[in-house]
Motif scaffolding. Structure first.
Motif, PDB file in Angstrom:
ATOM      1  N   THR A 217       0.817  -1.221   0.000  1.00 31.34           N
ATOM      2  CA  THR A 217       0.000   0.000   0.000  1.00 31.34           C
ATOM      3  C   THR A 217       0.845   1.262   0.000  1.00 31.34           C
ATOM      4  O   THR A 217       0.579   2.204  -0.764  1.00 31.34           O
ATOM      5  N   LEU A 218       1.861   1.298   0.879  1.00 27.32           N
ATOM      6  CA  LEU A 218       2.630   2.530   1.074  1.00 27.32           C
ATOM      7  C   LEU A 218       3.356   2.975  -0.193  1.00 27.32           C
ATOM      8  O   LEU A 218       3.182   4.120  -0.632  1.00 27.32           O
ATOM      9  N   PRO A 219       4.182   2.130  -0.827  1.00 28.39           N
ATOM     10  CA  PRO A 219       4.851   2.609  -2.045  1.00 28.39           C
ATOM     11  C   PRO A 219       3.898   2.821  -3.208  1.00 28.39           C
ATOM     12  O   PRO A 219       4.075   3.756  -4.001  1.00 28.39           O
ATOM     13  N   LEU A 220       2.859   1.989  -3.338  1.00 29.60           N
ATOM     14  CA  LEU A 220       1.920   2.148  -4.448  1.00 29.60           C
ATOM     15  C   LEU A 220       1.122   3.437  -4.353  1.00 29.60           C
ATOM     16  O   LEU A 220       0.694   3.995  -5.373  1.00 29.60           O
ATOM     17  N   ALA A 221       0.922   3.927  -3.135  1.00 29.08           N
ATOM     18  CA  ALA A 221       0.130   5.157  -2.947  1.00 29.08           C
ATOM     19  C   ALA A 221       0.759   6.350  -3.656  1.00 29.08           C
ATOM     20  O   ALA A 221       0.071   7.325  -3.964  1.00 29.08           O
ATOM     21  N   GLN A 222       2.068   6.266  -3.929  1.00 24.78           N
ATOM     22  CA  GLN A 222       2.738   7.353  -4.655  1.00 24.78           C
ATOM     23  C   GLN A 222       2.242   7.455  -6.098  1.00 24.78           C
ATOM     24  O   GLN A 222       2.407   8.496  -6.745  1.00 24.78           O
ATOM     25  N   LYS A 223       1.667   6.382  -6.612  1.00 26.78           N
ATOM     26  CA  LYS A 223       1.289   6.315  -8.019  1.00 26.78           C
ATOM     27  C   LYS A 223      -0.162   6.704  -8.278  1.00 26.78           C
ATOM     28  O   LYS A 223      -0.581   6.775  -9.446  1.00 26.78           O
ATOM     29  N   PHE A 224      -0.938   6.951  -7.207  1.00 29.03           N
ATOM     30  CA  PHE A 224      -2.365   7.189  -7.366  1.00 29.03           C
ATOM     31  C   PHE A 224      -2.804   8.420  -6.572  1.00 29.03           C
ATOM     32  O   PHE A 224      -2.123   8.857  -5.642  1.00 29.03           O
ATOM     33  N   ASP A 225      -3.968   8.955  -6.964  1.00 30.46           N
ATOM     34  CA  ASP A 225      -4.509  10.110  -6.242  1.00 30.46           C
ATOM     35  C   ASP A 225      -4.951   9.706  -4.841  1.00 30.46           C
ATOM     36  O   ASP A 225      -4.593  10.343  -3.853  1.00 30.46           O
ATOM     37  N   LYS A 226      -5.741   8.627  -4.764  1.00 31.57           N
ATOM     38  CA  LYS A 226      -6.225   8.120  -3.479  1.00 31.57           C
ATOM     39  C   LYS A 226      -6.178   6.598  -3.502  1.00 31.57           C
ATOM     40  O   LYS A 226      -6.314   5.977  -4.558  1.00 31.57           O
ATOM     41  N   VAL A 227      -6.001   6.028  -2.314  1.00 23.32           N
ATOM     42  CA  VAL A 227      -5.983   4.576  -2.171  1.00 23.32           C
ATOM     43  C   VAL A 227      -6.935   4.165  -1.063  1.00 23.32           C
ATOM     44  O   VAL A 227      -6.903   4.731   0.037  1.00 23.32           O
ATOM     45  N   LEU A 228      -7.781   3.201  -1.364  1.00 25.09           N
ATOM     46  CA  LEU A 228      -8.614   2.571  -0.348  1.00 25.09           C
ATOM     47  C   LEU A 228      -8.166   1.121  -0.239  1.00 25.09           C
ATOM     48  O   LEU A 228      -8.192   0.375  -1.221  1.00 25.09           O
ATOM     49  N   ALA A 229      -7.714   0.729   0.948  1.00 24.19           N
ATOM     50  CA  ALA A 229      -7.193  -0.623   1.165  1.00 24.19           C
ATOM     51  C   ALA A 229      -8.061  -1.346   2.186  1.00 24.19           C
ATOM     52  O   ALA A 229      -8.547  -0.735   3.145  1.00 24.19           O
ATOM     53  N   THR A 230      -8.267  -2.641   1.994  1.00 22.23           N
ATOM     54  CA  THR A 230      -9.103  -3.423   2.899  1.00 22.23           C
ATOM     55  C   THR A 230      -8.292  -4.547   3.536  1.00 22.23           C
ATOM     56  O   THR A 230      -7.400  -5.116   2.913  1.00 22.23           O
ATOM     57  N   GLU A 231      -8.631  -4.848   4.773  1.00 23.47           N
ATOM     58  CA  GLU A 231      -7.979  -5.936   5.513  1.00 23.47           C
ATOM     59  C   GLU A 231      -8.903  -6.315   6.668  1.00 23.47           C
ATOM     60  O   GLU A 231      -9.460  -5.443   7.340  1.00 23.47           O
ATOM     61  N   VAL A 232      -9.064  -7.608   6.916  1.00 24.96           N
ATOM     62  CA  VAL A 232      -9.997  -8.057   7.948  1.00 24.96           C
ATOM     63  C   VAL A 232      -9.323  -8.233   9.312  1.00 24.96           C
ATOM     64  O   VAL A 232      -9.969  -8.083  10.350  1.00 24.96           O
ATOM     65  N   SER A 233      -8.004  -8.514   9.347  1.00 21.58           N
ATOM     66  CA  SER A 233      -7.313  -8.756  10.611  1.00 21.58           C
ATOM     67  C   SER A 233      -7.116  -7.448  11.388  1.00 21.58           C
ATOM     68  O   SER A 233      -6.513  -6.509  10.874  1.00 21.58           O
ATOM     69  N   LYS A 234      -7.584  -7.417  12.632  1.00 20.50           N
ATOM     70  CA  LYS A 234      -7.421  -6.220  13.457  1.00 20.50           C
ATOM     71  C   LYS A 234      -5.940  -5.915  13.700  1.00 20.50           C
ATOM     72  O   LYS A 234      -5.526  -4.754  13.680  1.00 20.50           O
ATOM     73  N   THR A 235      -5.157  -6.958  13.946  1.00 19.84           N
ATOM     74  CA  THR A 235      -3.729  -6.769  14.182  1.00 19.84           C
ATOM     75  C   THR A 235      -3.068  -6.118  12.984  1.00 19.84           C
ATOM     76  O   THR A 235      -2.299  -5.156  13.109  1.00 19.84           O
ATOM     77  N   SER A 236      -3.375  -6.630  11.787  1.00 16.20           N
ATOM     78  CA  SER A 236      -2.781  -6.075  10.572  1.00 16.20           C
ATOM     79  C   SER A 236      -3.276  -4.660  10.310  1.00 16.20           C
ATOM     80  O   SER A 236      -2.499  -3.790   9.887  1.00 16.20           O
ATOM     81  N   VAL A 237      -4.559  -4.409  10.563  1.00 16.89           N
ATOM     82  CA  VAL A 237      -5.103  -3.063  10.357  1.00 16.89           C
ATOM     83  C   VAL A 237      -4.406  -2.058  11.262  1.00 16.89           C
ATOM     84  O   VAL A 237      -4.017  -0.965  10.830  1.00 16.89           O
ATOM     85  N   ASN A 238      -4.220  -2.431  12.521  1.00 14.74           N
ATOM     86  CA  ASN A 238      -3.550  -1.518  13.457  1.00 14.74           C
ATOM     87  C   ASN A 238      -2.113  -1.241  13.021  1.00 14.74           C
ATOM     88  O   ASN A 238      -1.632  -0.101  13.113  1.00 14.74           O
ATOM     89  N   ALA A 239      -1.424  -2.283  12.543  1.00 11.32           N
ATOM     90  CA  ALA A 239      -0.061  -2.080  12.049  1.00 11.32           C
ATOM     91  C   ALA A 239      -0.071  -1.191  10.810  1.00 11.32           C
ATOM     92  O   ALA A 239       0.774  -0.298  10.668  1.00 11.32           O
ATOM     93  N   ALA A 240      -1.035  -1.408   9.917  1.00  8.37           N
ATOM     94  CA  ALA A 240      -1.122  -0.598   8.699  1.00  8.37           C
ATOM     95  C   ALA A 240      -1.378   0.866   9.031  1.00  8.37           C
ATOM     96  O   ALA A 240      -0.780   1.766   8.424  1.00  8.37           O
ATOM     97  N   LEU A 241      -2.242   1.122   9.992  1.00  8.80           N
ATOM     98  CA  LEU A 241      -2.536   2.504  10.382  1.00  8.80           C
ATOM     99  C   LEU A 241      -1.289   3.188  10.942  1.00  8.80           C
ATOM    100  O   LEU A 241      -1.023   4.362  10.657  1.00  8.80           O
ATOM    101  N   TRP A 242      -0.523   2.452  11.759  1.00 11.91           N
ATOM    102  CA  TRP A 242       0.740   3.010  12.275  1.00 11.91           C
ATOM    103  C   TRP A 242       1.698   3.290  11.121  1.00 11.91           C
ATOM    104  O   TRP A 242       2.342   4.344  11.078  1.00 11.91           O
ATOM    105  N   ASN A 243       1.793   2.361  10.200  1.00 14.32           N
ATOM    106  CA  ASN A 243       2.710   2.515   9.067  1.00 14.32           C
ATOM    107  C   ASN A 243       2.339   3.709   8.197  1.00 14.32           C
ATOM    108  O   ASN A 243       3.214   4.453   7.734  1.00 14.32           O
TER     109      ASN A 243
END
Length: 361
Positions: A217-243
């Motif tokens: 998600t992070l490097p690809l976001a440079q290539k687009f205007d907006k990014v919407l990413a989905t993930e069901v794991s709470k642990t992964s979501v929390n890590a993604a939000l920190w990242n």
């Protein structure tokens, strides 16, 4: 003994044969270092008399002494893991509070130098263990977690922070103990760079399914205007939000939904309060591209219909068999523009692949 190049050539030929009935371009091949490529390693801790040592078991064999393989060093693992292995054994061997009923160990290292060690026991971890483990943590300059049945003892933190370089820019990732991360960091950097290259010039907004901790998600976001990413794991979501916050990304939002749930929301079959609570309105996006990195089972039938509705599809797969099944459907509406093999797991049968598809016509 099979050489690295021989095993890689076998994988290349396997992919060519598997996809021979589809119109695929030349396969880009991204090699791995031959040694010290794994940033994660797990071992049993074997006790023989007063001696303890790391052990693995022969593949397909029961966990018994007959199939035991002693591992004082493990050349597939990161150099920092190999350097730590004897120091950890020596330190624990001299302290019964740490040694008694120590059953297994997991190492998680990073290119940036951090090390997390999970010590797993067949006993309750008491205050004496905590005192000894803290001293060990300080002595070795690592982070330690203790685990036993029903217990998780975090002495300092349960994560490490990895730094991956993509296109000359560093991206920081919080990698949480027990969470999914790509084990081969150097090949992961190549995967991220390939995905960014595939996204060049696509523009618009991007939807990502199965985003995990935001690895792509992070490097690809440079290539687009907006990014919407989905993930069901709470642990992964929390890590993604920190990242996202740590890397200063302002054009990414995370929806805590499974791919199947997002498909229902996107096709207006079902409303999800979670989207409203997260301030996400699907009508605010003009998606040009979908990025998917599904589990081994591939993309399910209903989600695949959703994927087929996008002009551009970037698909990273950990299972060529299910990728073939999905591409058999997608190739009816899309042409395969790029294909890549990432040797994430050298000297195993596992293959990571990447495909860029664009709508026909």
């Amino acid at each position: 003994m099979v050489t690295y190049q021989q095993q890689l050539n076998h994988k290349i030929e396997y992919l060519r044969d598997l996809f021979q009935d589809l119109d695929i371009p030349a396969i880009q091949v991204f090699e791995s270092p031959e040694k010290h490529y794994r940033m994660r390693a797990e071992f049993r801790v074997w006790h023989e008399g007063d001696e303890i040592f790391y052990a693995m078991f022969e593949r397909g064999q029961k966990a018994s002494g007959a199939s035991l393989v002693r591992c004082d060093q493990f050349e597939a693992a990161d150099k920092a893991i190999n350097a730590l292995m004897p120091r950890l054994i020596d330190a624990v061997n001299s302290d019964e509070r740490l040694k008694t009923r120590w059953y297994a160990v997991e190492f998680l290292s990073t290119l940036s130098g951090e090390m997390l060690v999970t010590m797993i026991y067949h006993k309750k971890l008491d205050d004496e263990w905590v005192e000894a483990a803290r001293a060990l943590q300080d002595k070795l300059g690592i982070f330690i977690i203790g685990r036993s049945r029903g217990q998780k003892v975090v002495l300092a933190q349960d994560f490490v922070t990895e730094t991956l370089n993509v296109g000359g820019r560093d991206f920081k990732y919080r990698q949480i103990e027990g969470g999914f991360t790509q084990p081969n960091a150097k090949v992961c950097e190549k995967m991220l760079a390939w995905a960014c290259g595939a996204a060049d010039g696509l523009g618009g907004d991007m939807l990502e399914l199965y985003c995990g901790n935001g690895n792509f998600t992070l490097p690809l976001a440079q290539k687009f205007d907006k990014v919407l990413a989905t993930e069901v794991s709470k642990t992964s979501v929390n890590a993604a939000l920190w990242n996202i916050e740590a890397n200063g990304n302002r054009n990414i939002k995370i929806a805590r939904l499974s791919a199947e749930e997002f498909t229902e929301a996107y096709t207006q079959q079902r409303a999800f309060r979670r989207l409203q609570e997260q301030g996400i309105g699907l009508e605010d996006y003009r998606f040009s591209t979908i990025f998917v990195d599904p589990p081994r089972a591939g993309v399910d039938v209903e989600t695949l219909k959703l994927v087929a509705g996008f002009d551009n599809v970037i698909y990273v797969s950990c299972n060529p068999e299910t990728l073939k099944e999905n591409l058999a459907v997608l190739s009816q509406t899309h042409r395969i523009e790029r294909m890549a093999l990432f040797d994430q797991f050298p000297f195993t049968h596992h293959i990571e692949s990447g495909v860029l598809l664009k709508r026909k016509g």
